[in-house]
Design an enzyme around this catalytic site. Sequence first.
Site, PDB file in Angstrom:
ATOM      1  N   SER A  83       0.652  -1.242  -0.137  1.00  0.00           N
ATOM      2  CA  SER A  83       0.014   0.089  -0.099  1.00  0.00           C
ATOM      3  C   SER A  83       0.872   1.444   0.158  1.00  0.00           C
ATOM      4  O   SER A  83       0.609   2.179  -0.694  1.00  0.00           O
ATOM      5  CB  SER A  83      -1.023  -0.129   1.363  1.00  0.00           C
ATOM      6  OG  SER A  83      -1.686  -1.093   1.470  1.00  0.00           O
ATOM      7  N   THR A  84       2.083   1.198   0.647  1.00  0.00           N
ATOM      8  CA  THR A  84       2.772   2.363   0.976  1.00  0.00           C
ATOM      9  C   THR A  84       3.528   2.748  -0.387  1.00  0.00           C
ATOM     10  O   THR A  84       4.027   3.825  -0.687  1.00  0.00           O
ATOM     11  CB  THR A  84       3.912   2.087   2.089  1.00  0.00           C
ATOM     12  OG1 THR A  84       3.127   1.883   3.357  1.00  0.00           O
ATOM     13  CG2 THR A  84       4.689   3.205   2.057  1.00  0.00           C
ATOM     14  N   LYS A 202       0.486 -10.543   7.290  1.00  0.00           N
ATOM     15  CA  LYS A 202       0.551  -9.095   7.781  1.00  0.00           C
ATOM     16  C   LYS A 202      -0.737  -8.433   7.993  1.00  0.00           C
ATOM     17  O   LYS A 202      -1.784  -8.575   7.358  1.00  0.00           O
ATOM     18  CB  LYS A 202       1.135  -8.295   6.644  1.00  0.00           C
ATOM     19  CG  LYS A 202       1.391  -6.923   6.983  1.00  0.00           C
ATOM     20  CD  LYS A 202       1.488  -5.721   6.006  1.00  0.00           C
ATOM     21  CE  LYS A 202       1.445  -4.336   6.356  1.00  0.00           C
ATOM     22  NZ  LYS A 202       1.650  -3.425   5.314  1.00  0.00           N
ATOM     23  N   SER A 204      -2.823  -5.406   9.608  1.00  0.00           N
ATOM     24  CA  SER A 204      -2.989  -4.147   9.757  1.00  0.00           C
ATOM     25  C   SER A 204      -3.959  -3.285  10.289  1.00  0.00           C
ATOM     26  O   SER A 204      -4.287  -2.397  10.541  1.00  0.00           O
ATOM     27  CB  SER A 204      -2.797  -3.273   8.309  1.00  0.00           C
ATOM     28  OG  SER A 204      -1.537  -3.542   7.658  1.00  0.00           O
ATOM     29  N   GLY A 228       1.119  -4.913  11.234  1.00  0.00           N
ATOM     30  CA  GLY A 228       1.246  -4.038  10.117  1.00  0.00           C
ATOM     31  C   GLY A 228       1.455  -2.467  10.233  1.00  0.00           C
ATOM     32  O   GLY A 228       1.051  -1.820   9.172  1.00  0.00           O
ATOM     33  N   VAL A 245       5.882  -4.919   9.483  1.00  0.00           N
ATOM     34  CA  VAL A 245       5.810  -4.351   8.187  1.00  0.00           C
ATOM     35  C   VAL A 245       5.395  -3.068   8.492  1.00  0.00           C
ATOM     36  O   VAL A 245       4.040  -2.769   8.704  1.00  0.00           O
ATOM     37  CB  VAL A 245       5.096  -5.270   7.064  1.00  0.00           C
ATOM     38  CG1 VAL A 245       5.429  -4.322   5.810  1.00  0.00           C
ATOM     39  CG2 VAL A 245       5.712  -6.530   6.833  1.00  0.00           C
TER      40      VAL A 245
END
Length: 333
Positions: A83-84, A202, A204, A228, A245
């Site tokens: 996403s980042t 992961k 989040s 996350g 992460v």
Amino acid sequence: MALSTHLASALRPALAALRRAAPGQRRGLSTPPGPQPTLDLGGIFPPLATPFSALQEVDYAQLEANLRRYASIPFRGLVVLGSTGEYPYLAPRERLEVLSCVRRALPRDRLLLAGSGCESTKATVELTVSMAEAGADAALVVTPYYYRGAMSSAALVRHYTEVAEASPIPVVLYSVPANTGLELPLEAVLTLAQHPNVIGIKDSGGDITRVGLLVHKTRREDFQVLAGSAGFLLASYAVGASGGVCALANVLGAPLCQLERLCRQGCWQEARELQHRLIEPNAAVTRRFGIPGLKKAMEWFGYYGGPCRAPLAPLSPAQVEELRGTFSTNGWL
């Protein structure tokens, strides 16, 4: 490109045996009984931001420059195309080029996880295979969400099972409800954790009771839980997570690795003090100002942030000042 059901069934026992025989140990505060992991995910992974030029083209020279700066930080590995990394805004060709660029620059002892989740199972399988061929060590597969109303536990289990059986590399589940509006159901995760080619998640969502329950319920599987976000990293380690992460690692990678070390060593007072100083900056570069805020903060710490790809807009001067104040009041600037 997916394996046939017959071939996948024939390979499953061999994969399981290989994973049980793999070296290494799960790095946790308290290692539960169970098989040793094929791929040790214990540690901090920055989900890399994708640098763009003023013309909004991927800037590979700046990506390589950031990677050189990250090389001195003891990350377990890197995540690309999450996403980042503005993954939805990259063309298929760009996704593979970014991955190849990072793979060339990354030492072999550091893991490379690559986002390969698409809306259809077929497209996810094809991209996952391509990521494996380009050098990814594991695939990070986000939940398909466009038709979220139809994404029952059964549908998601079927999707991830087909991807895992076709993938040449291990699969890490990715649940990010803030972006998808869909949390991967607990029962689906527990079912998928039994698959020999699904090695972790992961998560989040930020629900620490869920993180702890996932660790507890999968303790006899070759399955690792990754926090996350940096905002709940200490809490995740406390309930048995293997690593994190964390978008903030693009900016404050060394402090996050220090937080991990303190948790591993049981230095809880120091870890708590450091975690407290990370909560507000993390919220600022995730929920509050998002990727534009993250990229602006990267520039203050010697990295190239640069513009986001439209339609993501840059911060206003007032927002930049507020973001800087958040880092300053917590002692980072």
